[in-house]
Design an enzyme around this catalytic site. Structure first.
Site, PDB file in Angstrom:
ATOM      1  N   LYS A 112       3.294  14.460   5.043  1.00 44.02           N
ATOM      2  CA  LYS A 112       2.770  13.350   5.842  1.00 44.02           C
ATOM      3  C   LYS A 112       3.848  12.715   6.698  1.00 44.02           C
ATOM      4  O   LYS A 112       3.603  12.313   7.831  1.00 44.02           O
ATOM      5  CB  LYS A 112       2.148  12.278   4.933  1.00 44.02           C
ATOM      6  CG  LYS A 112       0.786  12.673   4.412  1.00 44.02           C
ATOM      7  CD  LYS A 112      -0.004  11.457   3.953  1.00 44.02           C
ATOM      8  CE  LYS A 112      -1.408  11.859   3.533  1.00 44.02           C
ATOM      9  NZ  LYS A 112      -2.142  10.812   2.839  1.00 44.02           N
ATOM     10  N   LYS A 195      -5.432  22.731   4.388  1.00 44.11           N
ATOM     11  CA  LYS A 195      -6.474  22.047   3.624  1.00 44.11           C
ATOM     12  C   LYS A 195      -7.467  21.351   4.564  1.00 44.11           C
ATOM     13  O   LYS A 195      -7.058  20.781   5.571  1.00 44.11           O
ATOM     14  CB  LYS A 195      -5.761  21.011   2.734  1.00 44.11           C
ATOM     15  CG  LYS A 195      -6.628  20.262   1.773  1.00 44.11           C
ATOM     16  CD  LYS A 195      -5.815  19.216   1.007  1.00 44.11           C
ATOM     17  CE  LYS A 195      -5.533  17.980   1.841  1.00 44.11           C
ATOM     18  NZ  LYS A 195      -5.060  16.820   1.102  1.00 44.11           N
ATOM     19  N   LYS A 198      -9.730  14.708   5.890  1.00 39.83           N
ATOM     20  CA  LYS A 198     -10.347  13.681   6.731  1.00 39.83           C
ATOM     21  C   LYS A 198      -9.403  13.221   7.827  1.00 39.83           C
ATOM     22  O   LYS A 198      -9.825  12.637   8.814  1.00 39.83           O
ATOM     23  CB  LYS A 198     -10.843  12.450   5.962  1.00 39.83           C
ATOM     24  CG  LYS A 198     -10.427  12.231   4.524  1.00 39.83           C
ATOM     25  CD  LYS A 198     -11.113  10.973   3.966  1.00 39.83           C
ATOM     26  CE  LYS A 198     -11.051  10.858   2.451  1.00 39.83           C
ATOM     27  NZ  LYS A 198      -9.729  10.840   1.861  1.00 39.83           N
TER      28      LYS A 198
HETATM   29  P1  TYM Z   1      -8.028  11.784  -1.247  1.00 44.08           P
HETATM   30  O1  TYM Z   1      -8.715  10.557  -0.793  1.00 44.08           O
HETATM   31  O2  TYM Z   1      -7.154  12.508  -0.258  1.00 44.08           O
HETATM   32  O3  TYM Z   1      -9.093  12.840  -1.785  1.00 44.08           O
HETATM   33  C1  TYM Z   1     -10.045  12.485  -2.783  1.00 44.08           C
HETATM   34  C2  TYM Z   1     -10.291  13.664  -3.694  1.00 44.08           C
HETATM   35  O4  TYM Z   1     -10.725  14.797  -2.942  1.00 44.08           O
HETATM   36  C3  TYM Z   1      -9.893  15.925  -3.224  1.00 44.08           C
HETATM   37  N1  TYM Z   1      -9.779  16.710  -1.993  1.00 44.08           N
HETATM   38  C4  TYM Z   1     -10.018  18.031  -1.920  1.00 44.08           C
HETATM   39  N2  TYM Z   1     -10.392  18.925  -2.853  1.00 44.08           N
HETATM   40  C5  TYM Z   1     -10.557  20.207  -2.450  1.00 44.08           C
HETATM   41  N3  TYM Z   1     -10.376  20.625  -1.169  1.00 44.08           N
HETATM   42  C6  TYM Z   1     -10.002  19.749  -0.199  1.00 44.08           C
HETATM   43  N4  TYM Z   1      -9.828  20.159   1.063  1.00 44.08           N
HETATM   44  C7  TYM Z   1      -9.803  18.388  -0.563  1.00 44.08           C
HETATM   45  N5  TYM Z   1      -9.430  17.277   0.131  1.00 44.08           N
HETATM   46  C8  TYM Z   1      -9.416  16.267  -0.765  1.00 44.08           C
HETATM   47  C9  TYM Z   1      -8.564  15.332  -3.627  1.00 44.08           C
HETATM   48  O5  TYM Z   1      -7.809  16.244  -4.404  1.00 44.08           O
HETATM   49  C10 TYM Z   1      -8.997  14.121  -4.420  1.00 44.08           C
HETATM   50  O6  TYM Z   1      -9.324  14.490  -5.749  1.00 44.08           O
HETATM   51  N6  TYM Z   1      -4.177  10.118  -3.976  1.00 44.08           N
HETATM   52  C11 TYM Z   1      -5.590  10.425  -3.998  1.00 44.08           C
HETATM   53  C12 TYM Z   1      -6.462   9.260  -4.416  1.00 44.08           C
HETATM   54  C13 TYM Z   1      -6.066   8.615  -5.696  1.00 44.08           C
HETATM   55  C14 TYM Z   1      -6.300   9.119  -7.005  1.00 44.08           C
HETATM   56  C15 TYM Z   1      -5.775   8.117  -7.889  1.00 44.08           C
HETATM   57  C16 TYM Z   1      -6.880  10.284  -7.490  1.00 44.08           C
HETATM   58  C17 TYM Z   1      -5.443   7.422  -5.828  1.00 44.08           C
HETATM   59  N7  TYM Z   1      -5.269   7.097  -7.140  1.00 44.08           N
HETATM   60  C18 TYM Z   1      -5.817   8.307  -9.276  1.00 44.08           C
HETATM   61  C19 TYM Z   1      -6.923  10.457  -8.878  1.00 44.08           C
HETATM   62  C20 TYM Z   1      -6.394   9.467  -9.760  1.00 44.08           C
HETATM   63  C21 TYM Z   1      -6.028  10.842  -2.606  1.00 44.08           C
HETATM   64  O7  TYM Z   1      -5.408  10.518  -1.624  1.00 44.08           O
HETATM   65  O8  TYM Z   1      -7.214  11.509  -2.579  1.00 44.08           O
END
Ligand code: TYM
Length: 333
Positions: A112, A195, A198
């Site tokens: 990032k 990947k 969003k």
């Molecule tokens: P975030 O908002 O980027 O994504 C949310 C969830 O979606 C999954 N994900 C994917 N899985 C498969 N293929 C993809 N292309 C894909 N894009 C996103 C992510 O792995 C995630 O599970 N840091 C985290 C949010 C977070 C969190 C936490 C998660 C904050 N605190 C505590 C678990 C536990 C994040 O940015 O997810």
């Protein structure tokens, strides 16, 4: 009974990657014995600048999407992170436990920040400490995520171990990630090595969970593929990331196995395969998009759900953060 915790950033609209990699597992895990805590991580979102009005809208949007995906606020605790101060309190303690070297190894930070490390927010750097606090504030042990989050979960375990060691007790338990194997990483429609995200500047790279039927069909038609016909076995897709990705998506939304789909489409070009995939996707995504719109039409109800969730979340996380503060030597509040 164990506790499950997971989070999603309320930035952009949720993608098919979020859904297939995480949200559908959130819904499935509600059916078991464990207590589920699901969080819209608005504090994580502001590690990169967010326009305030847009952040508010997208937080409602993500609340509506999680409900539309089947998260039941009577069974699960659904809330926005900033409403429960335990997250920030524990994150500060973890800022003082985690080591600079650990955070510097985080590939997501390196991706990032890129060459721009001097210019990004300090929040982006310590983001994994807040994520560790999210989970540990509930003594959660099971975390359903996509595989891009695995390194952050390892770090959360390292932080817990060091905290426990430094203070001579076992206060924070070990965390186990739950990753859905076939859709652990849904890839971009424009580049099978990246990947689906969003935050990708190209909307053509992803299916948004709010896309309508025409948009989905158009994006699948234009999705990058290769000139070879589809093979009759999975091994032959090893070097064909775009084809592998579309097949994985097709299997996930249709419920058919990848092998069965290959048996059906082997020898054919991508035309008929893409038409059938678009139909399967529309059948799966459209009802969710419609339900999301219905939930979004009543923001007062969304406020009520999130605020009730936040009260339940605070009742669990508050005392755990209090205890962590007592352990490090802070006077009672
Ligand atoms: P975030 O908002 O980027 O994504 C949310 C969830 O979606 C999954 N994900 C994917 N899985 C498969 N293929 C993809 N292309 C894909 N894009 C996103 C992510 O792995 C995630 O599970 N840091 C985290 C949010 C977070 C969190 C936490 C998660 C904050 N605190 C505590 C678990 C536990 C994040 O940015 O997810």
């Amino acid at each position: 009974m164990a506790r499950i915790f997971s989070g999603i950033q309320p930035t952009g609209t949720g993608t098919l990657g979020n859904y297939l990699g995480a949200l559908r597992n959130w819904a499935a895990m509600q059916q078991g014995e464990d207590e589920c805590v699901y969080c819209l991580v608005d504090m994580h979102a502001i590690t990169t600048f967010q326009d305030p009005a847009t952040l508010r809208e997208q937080t409602y949007g993500m609340a509506a999407l999680t409900l539309a995906c089947g998260i039941d606020p009577e069974r699960s605790i659904l809330f926005h992170q900033s409403a429960v101060s335990a997250h920030a309190r524990l994150a500060w303690i973890f800022n003082c436990v985690a080591r600079m070297g650990w955070l510097k190894r985080m590939t997501q930070f390196k991706d990032k920040a890129g060459k721009n490390q001097e210019e990004v927010s300090t929040g982006l750097f310590v983001y994994p400490n807040l994520m560790a606090a999210d989970i540990h504030a509930y003594h959660a042990t099971k975390v359903p995520v996509g595989d891009d989050q695995l390194q952050h979960i390892e770090l959360a375990n390292d932080i817990a171990e060091k905290f426990n060691h430094d203070f001579g007790m076992s206060f924070f338990p070990r965390i186990e990630p739950f990753v859905l194997k076939e859709t652990a990483r849904v890839m971009s429609l424009r580049d099978g090595t990246k990947k689906m995200s969003k935050s990708d500047p190209s909307d053509q790279s992803r299916i948004n969970m709010t896309d309508d039927a025409d948009m989905i069909a158009q994006k699948i038609r234009k999705a990058k593929t290769d000139p070879e016909p589809l093979p009759d076995n999975l091994a032959a897709l090893a070097e064909r990331p775009e084809a592998r990705n579309l097949l994985g998506i097709f299997a996930a939304v249709s419920g058919e196995s990848q092998e069965a789909l290959l048996a059906r489409f082997a020898g054919s070009g991508f035309g008929p395969f893409k038409n059938a995939l678009a139909d399967a996707l529309v059948a799966h995504v459209e009802p969710i998009a419609n339900r999301t719109r219905d939930y979004l039409a009543d923001k007062a109800e969304l406020d009520r759900i999130l605020q009730a969730g936040a009260r339940k979340a605070a009742a669990i996380a508050g005392p755990i953060a209090d205890e962590a503060e007592r352990i490090v030597g802070f006077l009672p509040r």
